[in-house]
Enzyme design. Structure first.
Site, PDB file in Angstrom:
ATOM      1  N   SER A 158       0.830  -1.065   0.082  1.00 52.20           N
ATOM      2  CA  SER A 158      -0.042  -0.108  -0.101  1.00 52.20           C
ATOM      3  C   SER A 158       0.772   1.197   0.248  1.00 52.20           C
ATOM      4  O   SER A 158       0.260   2.155  -0.364  1.00 52.20           O
ATOM      5  CB  SER A 158      -0.865   0.106   1.310  1.00 52.20           C
ATOM      6  OG  SER A 158      -0.036  -0.036   2.399  1.00 52.20           O
ATOM      7  N   SER A 182       3.438  -4.076   2.769  1.00 55.06           N
ATOM      8  CA  SER A 182       3.328  -2.751   2.419  1.00 55.06           C
ATOM      9  C   SER A 182       4.558  -1.807   2.316  1.00 55.06           C
ATOM     10  O   SER A 182       4.434  -0.861   1.579  1.00 55.06           O
ATOM     11  CB  SER A 182       2.158  -2.097   2.870  1.00 55.06           C
ATOM     12  OG  SER A 182       0.784  -2.621   2.560  1.00 55.06           O
TER      13      SER A 182
HETATM   14  N1  GLN Z   1      -1.362  -6.242   0.414  1.00 51.21           N
HETATM   15  C1  GLN Z   1      -1.755  -6.466   1.901  1.00 51.21           C
HETATM   16  C2  GLN Z   1      -3.080  -6.202   2.092  1.00 51.21           C
HETATM   17  O1  GLN Z   1      -3.845  -5.773   1.263  1.00 51.21           O
HETATM   18  C3  GLN Z   1      -0.766  -5.879   2.841  1.00 51.21           C
HETATM   19  C4  GLN Z   1      -0.992  -4.379   2.900  1.00 51.21           C
HETATM   20  C5  GLN Z   1      -0.065  -3.774   3.945  1.00 51.21           C
HETATM   21  O2  GLN Z   1       0.978  -4.118   4.259  1.00 51.21           O
HETATM   22  N2  GLN Z   1      -0.788  -2.504   4.520  1.00 51.21           N
HETATM   23  O3  GLN Z   1      -3.613  -6.539   3.022  1.00 51.21           O
END
Ligand code: GLN
Length: 491
Positions: A158, A182
């Site tokens: 993210s 993320s």
């Molecule tokens: N891609 C993962 C999710 O959508 C991790 C996102 C993150 O680490 N904030 O939950």
């Protein structure tokens, strides 16, 4: 004079100390770069006046010899961190024009050490996503493109704005957060360095919560050394976050260049996936060979519960999210949509304010926590989580110092290319990263090579709890061997 935006943070620190340039000049150079790169959509809010005021203050302190460790260094801040007096939205419509009256602990420590804020960076809505496509401000462009193609690719997510801005030389480093990958996945997609420290290393206070038992803040930077410098300022015990741990923060930079001779590096058998691109396989062996050449010993290890990590994560994370996001009801802050009564007001606000992916997570989370399903899903996922953690503990108990894996199963993909019909296609991006959050361990992603289309690929190193230093030492070995990668400017 070389373009000030192309310096690493360590080089800029030196230049500032030697008075080769001022923080105001360095800041202005980055502000101009941001203006010229709006097509990337990395920043959702630019704060040039604040940046210049902070730069002037830093210049004053540097002149009187009182500059902190990050004095005068311009940074970007993920829009998940509350910044006092500066709009903070988590890139969700539901927060509207929320302006916090407080500063997150992590950012306040950066300002304490003299850093300068350039603005707020784009991210997936409430940090839910792997491509930065769920942001209410629209997707972010990756400064990297496939050779011979003009298609805009995602920077990962993210923390897509953070990774894109650092890679495109719009800021010298950025804050980011990592709940399931993320920090590390966007770093790998943009040839930047990202570290998710051990759970408890950085305070979560003042960071918009996604899944509280998994969320950790960390930096995205242009080099391993830069990441070490940033993490030192960001980390530390905070009485306002009971999950932050009261152990001293080492001088991470001192770990760079430290010998890795005799270290045992685990290569987990279960991370060798069926159908994994040959390029990723090759990158992984190359990385292992570099560490071996530096004196480390490679050992095959087994993390038998790996295959359950992704399904368990997509139960635990939505469960916590559904509870954390209950506070967005139109009463206290952000968006409010009227209704005939309070229930209808809640419903209208949440229906209007949350995007599709966030709604999906809230529904999954509510379902797995509901009476009758709790034991079958949530409780079971928590048990799996314990087993995943134990896999790592067993491995470290055998003397393994760190584990080497690919950071992602592929290079960056195109905007709109993944997850349209099937969300699981997007979730699969996190295959190598979620285990680390489930176990609360530190993980670093370091650029290590390129694929056949010229896109960057990263390797991940997973460490023992609170041993980020080893990750910096090993990460630098990979960085030295692989070299640094910069995108060709097209924006
Ligand atoms: N891609 C993962 C999710 O959508 C991790 C996102 C993150 O680490 N904030 O939950």
């Amino acid at each position: 004079m070389t373009d000030l935006t192309s310096l690493t943070l360590a080089e800029a620190r030196k230049g500032l100390a030697q008075k080769s340039f001022t923080s105001l000049e360095l800041t202005d150079a980055h502000l101009s770069a941001i203006e010229a790169a709006r097509v990337l959509n990395a920043f959702v809010l630019e704060t040039p006046e604040q940046a210049r005021a902070m730069a002037r203050a830093a210049d004053g302190k540097i002149a009187s010899g009182e500059g902190g460790p990050l004095a005068g260094i311009p940074l970007g801040i993920k829009d998940l961190f509350a910044t006092r007096g500066v709009r903070t939205t988590a890139c969700s419509k539901i927060l509207g024009n929320f302006v916090p009256t407080y500063e997150s602990t992590v950012t306040s420590q950066l300002w304490r050490d003299g850093a300068v804020m350039l603005g707020k960076l784009n991210n997936d809505e409430f940090a839910m996503g792997s491509s930065n496509e769920t942001s209410c401000f629209g997707p972010v462009g990756n400064p990297w493109r496939r050779e011979g193609s003009n298609a805009t690719l995602v920077p990962g997510g993210s923390s897509g704005g953070s990774a894109s801005a650092v890679a495109a030389l719009l800021c010298m480093g950025a804050t980011a957060t990592d709940t399931g990958g993320s920090i590390r996945q966007p770093a790998a997609f943009t040839a930047t360095v990202g570290i998710k420290p051990t759970y408890g290393r950085c305070s979560r206070w003042g960071i918009v919560a996604f899944a509280s038992s998994l969320d950790q803040a960390g930096p995205i930077a242009r080099s391993v050394r830069d990441a070490a410098m940033l993490l030192r300022s960001m980390a530390g015990h905070d009485p306002k976050d009971t999950t932050s741990v009261d152990i001293a923060v080492p001088d991470y930079e001192a770990a760079i260049g430290r010998s890795v001779k005799g270290m045992k590096i685990g290569i987990p058998r279960e991370y060798r996936l069926d159908g994994m691109p040959a390029e990723i396989e090759k990158l992984w062996s190359e990385g292992a060979a570099w560490l071996e050449a530096a004196g480390a010993e490679l050992v095959e290890v087994s993390l038998p519960h790996t295959k359950y990590a992704l399904p368990a994560y997509y139960i635990v994370a939505p469960a916590e999210a559904s509870s954390n996001l209950a506070r967005y009801d139109g009463v206290r802050y952000g968006l409010r949509e009227q209704g005939r009564n309070i229930i209808e007001m809640y419903e209208n606000t949440r229906a209007e304010g949350f995007g599709a992916e966030v709604k999906r997570r809230v529904m999954i989370g509510t379902y797995v926590l509901s009476a009758g399903y709790y034991d079958a899903y949530y409780l079971r996922a928590q048990k799996v989580r314990t087993l995943i953690k134990k896999d790592f503990e067993d491995c470290f108990a055998k003397g393994v110092n760190a584990i080497l894996t690919p950071a992602t199963p592929s290079a960056a993909f195109g905007i709109g290319e993944k997850g349209g019909a099937d969300p699981v296609e997007m979730y699969l991006n996190d295959i190598f990263t979620v285990t680390v959050n489930m176990a609360g361990l530190p993980g670093i992603a370091v650029p290590a090579g390129k694929d056949a289309q010229g896109l960057p690929l990263g390797l991940q190193l997973i460490g023992r709890p609170f041993d980020e230093e080893t990750l910096f030492s090993l990460g630098e070995v990979i960085e030295e061997a692989a070299g640094r990668f910069t995108p060709v400017r097209w924006w």
